[in-house]
Enzyme design. Structure first.
Site, PDB file in Angstrom:
ATOM      1  N   ARG A 121       0.853  -1.259   0.084  1.00  0.00           N
ATOM      2  CA  ARG A 121      -0.125   0.099  -0.177  1.00  0.00           C
ATOM      3  C   ARG A 121       0.914   1.292   0.069  1.00  0.00           C
ATOM      4  O   ARG A 121       0.735   2.361   0.545  1.00  0.00           O
ATOM      5  CB  ARG A 121      -0.921   0.159   1.123  1.00  0.00           C
ATOM      6  N   LYS A 143       4.011  11.328 -11.573  1.00  0.00           N
ATOM      7  CA  LYS A 143       3.141  10.436 -12.370  1.00  0.00           C
ATOM      8  C   LYS A 143       3.811   9.206 -12.532  1.00  0.00           C
ATOM      9  O   LYS A 143       4.975   9.336 -12.822  1.00  0.00           O
ATOM     10  CB  LYS A 143       2.778  11.178 -13.628  1.00  0.00           C
ATOM     11  N   GLU A 185      11.740  18.335 -24.671  1.00  0.00           N
ATOM     12  CA  GLU A 185      10.931  18.656 -23.582  1.00  0.00           C
ATOM     13  C   GLU A 185      11.426  19.939 -22.938  1.00  0.00           C
ATOM     14  O   GLU A 185      10.773  20.751 -22.397  1.00  0.00           O
ATOM     15  CB  GLU A 185      10.948  17.491 -22.597  1.00  0.00           C
ATOM     16  N   LYS A 227       9.077  23.059 -13.800  1.00  0.00           N
ATOM     17  CA  LYS A 227       7.913  21.912 -13.490  1.00  0.00           C
ATOM     18  C   LYS A 227       7.580  21.760 -11.939  1.00  0.00           C
ATOM     19  O   LYS A 227       6.316  21.448 -11.726  1.00  0.00           O
ATOM     20  CB  LYS A 227       8.513  20.459 -13.900  1.00  0.00           C
ATOM     21  N   GLU A 237      -3.352  17.915 -11.857  1.00  0.00           N
ATOM     22  CA  GLU A 237      -3.536  18.159 -12.978  1.00  0.00           C
ATOM     23  C   GLU A 237      -5.045  18.610 -13.182  1.00  0.00           C
ATOM     24  O   GLU A 237      -5.876  18.163 -14.154  1.00  0.00           O
ATOM     25  CB  GLU A 237      -3.328  17.263 -14.217  1.00  0.00           C
ATOM     26  N   ARG A 241      -1.242  22.264 -14.729  1.00  0.00           N
ATOM     27  CA  ARG A 241      -0.348  21.382 -14.915  1.00  0.00           C
ATOM     28  C   ARG A 241      -0.581  21.078 -16.090  1.00  0.00           C
ATOM     29  O   ARG A 241       0.452  20.362 -16.918  1.00  0.00           O
ATOM     30  CB  ARG A 241      -0.490  20.081 -13.764  1.00  0.00           C
ATOM     31  N   ASN A 245       1.614  19.791 -21.132  1.00  0.00           N
ATOM     32  CA  ASN A 245       1.131  18.826 -22.275  1.00  0.00           C
ATOM     33  C   ASN A 245       1.432  19.557 -23.611  1.00  0.00           C
ATOM     34  O   ASN A 245       0.841  19.089 -24.669  1.00  0.00           O
ATOM     35  CB  ASN A 245      -0.221  18.297 -22.122  1.00  0.00           C
ATOM     36  N   HIS A 248       1.696  17.819 -26.784  1.00  0.00           N
ATOM     37  CA  HIS A 248       1.645  16.400 -26.463  1.00  0.00           C
ATOM     38  C   HIS A 248       0.081  15.815 -27.285  1.00  0.00           C
ATOM     39  O   HIS A 248       0.120  14.672 -27.539  1.00  0.00           O
ATOM     40  CB  HIS A 248       1.364  16.030 -25.107  1.00  0.00           C
ATOM     41  N   HIS A 252       1.152  12.649 -29.261  1.00  0.00           N
ATOM     42  CA  HIS A 252       0.543  11.389 -28.961  1.00  0.00           C
ATOM     43  C   HIS A 252       0.169  10.796 -30.351  1.00  0.00           C
ATOM     44  O   HIS A 252       0.071   9.613 -30.683  1.00  0.00           O
ATOM     45  CB  HIS A 252      -0.380  11.210 -27.793  1.00  0.00           C
ATOM     46  N   HIS A 266       9.185   9.480 -28.360  1.00  0.00           N
ATOM     47  CA  HIS A 266       8.351  10.313 -27.627  1.00  0.00           C
ATOM     48  C   HIS A 266       8.677  11.825 -27.875  1.00  0.00           C
ATOM     49  O   HIS A 266       7.881  12.545 -28.095  1.00  0.00           O
ATOM     50  CB  HIS A 266       8.003   9.935 -26.147  1.00  0.00           C
TER      51      HIS A 266
HETATM   52  P1  NAD Z   1      13.856   4.931 -21.567  1.00  0.00           P
HETATM   53  O1  NAD Z   1      13.508   4.912 -20.177  1.00  0.00           O
HETATM   54  O2  NAD Z   1      13.349   3.890 -22.494  1.00  0.00           O
HETATM   55  O3  NAD Z   1      15.264   5.188 -22.043  1.00  0.00           O
HETATM   56  C1  NAD Z   1      15.736   5.415 -23.349  1.00  0.00           C
HETATM   57  C2  NAD Z   1      16.934   4.323 -23.685  1.00  0.00           C
HETATM   58  O4  NAD Z   1      17.917   5.043 -23.262  1.00  0.00           O
HETATM   59  C3  NAD Z   1      16.502   2.938 -23.057  1.00  0.00           C
HETATM   60  O5  NAD Z   1      17.200   2.173 -24.036  1.00  0.00           O
HETATM   61  C4  NAD Z   1      17.618   3.020 -21.839  1.00  0.00           C
HETATM   62  O6  NAD Z   1      18.020   1.716 -21.574  1.00  0.00           O
HETATM   63  C5  NAD Z   1      18.706   3.940 -22.404  1.00  0.00           C
HETATM   64  N1  NAD Z   1      19.435   4.645 -21.299  1.00  0.00           N
HETATM   65  C6  NAD Z   1      18.703   5.327 -20.270  1.00  0.00           C
HETATM   66  N2  NAD Z   1      19.784   6.106 -19.700  1.00  0.00           N
HETATM   67  C7  NAD Z   1      21.154   5.656 -20.253  1.00  0.00           C
HETATM   68  C8  NAD Z   1      22.194   6.256 -20.000  1.00  0.00           C
HETATM   69  N3  NAD Z   1      22.635   7.120 -19.229  1.00  0.00           N
HETATM   70  N4  NAD Z   1      22.940   5.947 -20.949  1.00  0.00           N
HETATM   71  C9  NAD Z   1      22.863   4.889 -22.109  1.00  0.00           C
HETATM   72  N5  NAD Z   1      21.594   4.639 -22.189  1.00  0.00           N
HETATM   73  C10 NAD Z   1      20.916   4.899 -21.380  1.00  0.00           C
HETATM   74  O7  NAD Z   1      12.995   6.285 -22.384  1.00  0.00           O
HETATM   75  P2  NAD Z   1      13.022   7.878 -21.550  1.00  0.00           P
HETATM   76  O8  NAD Z   1      12.967   8.621 -22.705  1.00  0.00           O
HETATM   77  O9  NAD Z   1      13.824   8.011 -20.734  1.00  0.00           O
HETATM   78  O10 NAD Z   1      11.659   7.778 -21.223  1.00  0.00           O
HETATM   79  C11 NAD Z   1      10.373   7.401 -21.949  1.00  0.00           C
HETATM   80  C12 NAD Z   1       9.312   6.966 -20.871  1.00  0.00           C
HETATM   81  O11 NAD Z   1       8.920   8.135 -19.820  1.00  0.00           O
HETATM   82  C13 NAD Z   1       7.898   6.616 -21.615  1.00  0.00           C
HETATM   83  O12 NAD Z   1       7.270   5.781 -21.187  1.00  0.00           O
HETATM   84  C14 NAD Z   1       6.858   7.771 -21.267  1.00  0.00           C
HETATM   85  O13 NAD Z   1       5.609   7.621 -21.208  1.00  0.00           O
HETATM   86  C15 NAD Z   1       7.378   8.215 -20.003  1.00  0.00           C
HETATM   87  N6  NAD Z   1       7.295   9.599 -19.555  1.00  0.00           N
HETATM   88  C16 NAD Z   1       6.580  10.088 -18.247  1.00  0.00           C
HETATM   89  C17 NAD Z   1       6.453  11.089 -17.833  1.00  0.00           C
HETATM   90  C18 NAD Z   1       5.964  11.426 -16.181  1.00  0.00           C
HETATM   91  O14 NAD Z   1       5.656  12.343 -15.935  1.00  0.00           O
HETATM   92  N7  NAD Z   1       5.854  10.221 -15.487  1.00  0.00           N
HETATM   93  C19 NAD Z   1       6.774  12.267 -18.652  1.00  0.00           C
HETATM   94  C20 NAD Z   1       7.387  12.141 -20.000  1.00  0.00           C
HETATM   95  C21 NAD Z   1       7.420  10.612 -20.113  1.00  0.00           C
HETATM   96  N1  GLY Z   2       4.820  15.270 -18.326  1.00  0.00           N
HETATM   97  C1  GLY Z   2       3.617  15.872 -17.841  1.00  0.00           C
HETATM   98  C2  GLY Z   2       3.139  16.110 -16.380  1.00  0.00           C
HETATM   99  O1  GLY Z   2       4.152  15.530 -15.702  1.00  0.00           O
HETATM  100  O2  GLY Z   2       2.300  16.576 -15.994  1.00  0.00           O
END
Ligand code: NAD
Ligand code: GLY
Length: 364
Positions: A121, A143, A185, A227, A237, A241, A245, A248, A252, A266
């Site tokens: 939990r 998030k 971003e 942020k 949001e 917040r 987006n 986005h 998307h 992305h």
């Molecule tokens: P990811 O975590 O898949 O990383 C991208 C690639 O880089 C992967 O292959 C990873 O293994 C590699 N990698 C990571 N760090 C590295 C480093 N220092 N050196 C070499 N390789 C490295 O992708 P991302 O772009 O970091 O994140 C995308 C995800 O984030 C999506 O799932 C998206 O939905 C999510 N997201 C969430 C939020 C939120 O607010 N929670 C906001 C934006 C995106």
């Molecule tokens: N990435 C958008 C948010 O965190 O609200």
């Protein structure tokens, strides 16, 4: 040089530490929040590059690490990936009052944050983001989610981390395309709320993309400050917040139409989406077209796409894109929500957008 930014959320407030070389100090930063043993969740790519340094830093602080290495890539952010991680975390013996550490990009942060939020939990977790996207966006704000066959990030919860440690030195190993995708971003923050920051990026963004530590620290810290400010005002949001987006809704749609594949990361979708949001705003007479030109010029200078025609392969059709955009989480009563602009740095949220104008932008 390092910076500390606070996210003001009352009892759930936390600090974001930004700087080069912070991983070596992570054990000391985590110690006040951790017991004698912590699970460290990471992916196979990051494990090879940065896990040993974190384990050593924890050891220096008297904490033993229990690494859990999961496959890299978006597919891990799934029900199966969540089940696997929850099992591994339970087997690690983590206690309800313990701490779970996420070392990786947005995939690891989102999955680990979700698992931490539901295990026993709710267990505290720490974010050590290793991609630029994760450092400026996904590790901050709480998030967390996994994907389902119905779409991305549809199952999740808000669970704020206890601390975020963003070591910009870790970005040196990131593939350049991933670095540029995260930079989209950063551009988004300037575009949505800070014209001076956008002008700074026009002048100095190339230094950050070239790996300069102080430029990277500046862009990560500034993005996190923006942020943090928005999240403190509107954690769930219900209002401001949504400004985060920008780009986005279009982004998307483009990601879905290209099958969430290597054709479009992305951040690249966000880059094109931001340019399209400026184009739509100009088309509606809200924003000067000179600002659209500046956004497109800067995205292209950063090596990012800024138009649908910049995507390799067959161009997605307007109806396909509109269909995907209609499934956006932000749609209300069937109406699309857009973040539009009154010039660089002045974004606002609206549902009042004529579909014909959107069609024109998607077809241009
Ligand atoms: P990811 O975590 O898949 O990383 C991208 C690639 O880089 C992967 O292959 C990873 O293994 C590699 N990698 C990571 N760090 C590295 C480093 N220092 N050196 C070499 N390789 C490295 O992708 P991302 O772009 O970091 O994140 C995308 C995800 O984030 C999506 O799932 C998206 O939905 C999510 N997201 C969430 C939020 C939120 O607010 N929670 C906001 C934006 C995106
Ligand atoms: N990435 C958008 C948010 O965190 O609200």
């Amino acid at each position: 040089m390092s910076e500390k930014i606070s996210v003001g959320l009352g009892a759930r407030s936390y600090d974001i530490h930004v700087g080069a070389g912070l991983l070596a100090n992570a054990g000391a930063l985590l110690a006040p929040h951790a017991g004698k043993r912590v699970p460290v969740v990471t992916d196979a790519n990051v494990a090879k590059l940065h896990l040993d340094a974190l384990v050593a830093s924890l050891k220096n602080a008297g904490i033993s690490a229990h690494p859990i290495v999961v496959p890299a890539g978006e597919a891990t952010k799934s029900f199966a990936g969540l089940e696997h991680l929850c099992t591994a975390l339970l087997q690690s013996g983590v206690e309800r009052g313990g701490l779970i550490v996420a070392l990786g990009g947005g995939v690891i942060g989102d999955l680990t944050g979700f698992a931490a939020g539901v295990l026993k939990r709710g267990i505290e977790f720490a974010q050590i983001p290793t991609t630029l996207l994760a450092q400026v966006d996904s590790s901050v704000g709480g998030k967390t989610a996994i994907n389902t066959s119905e779409g991305k990030n549809l199952v999740g919860l808000f669970h704020q981390p206890r601390i975020v440690i963003a070591d910009v030195g870790l970005l040196a190993t990131l593939p350049p395309r991933e670095l540029r995708a995260g930079y989209a971003e950063v551009v988004k923050y300037g575009a949505l709320g800070d014209a001076d920051f956008f002008a700074w990026l026009e002048a100095h963004g190339a230094e950050a993309l070239g790996g300069d530590s102080s430029a990277l620290t500046h862009i990560v810290a500034h993005s996190c400050r923006m942020k943090a400010d928005i999240v403190a005002r509107d954690e769930r949001e219900t209002g401001d917040r949504a400004l985060l987006n920008l780009g986005h809704t279009f982004g998307h749609g483009l990601e879905a139409a290209t099958g969430y594949s290597d054709r479009l990361l992305h951040g690249e979708g966000v880059a094109i989406g931001t340019a399209l949001a400026f184009r739509l705003s100009a088309r509606l007479g809200l924003s000067p077209s000179a600002d659209t030109d500046r956004i497109e010029r800067h995205l292209h200078a950063a090596g990012l796409p800024a138009a649908i025609s910049d995507i390799a392969g067959p161009r997605p059709g307007v109806d396909t894109l509109l269909g995907h955009m209609a499934h956006d989480k932000k749609a209300r009563d069937g109406k699309l929500t857009f973040v539009l602009v009154r010039g660089i740095g002045h974004a606002f949220v609206t549902t009042d957008v004529p579909v014909e104008a959107v069609r024109e932008i998607l077809a241009a």
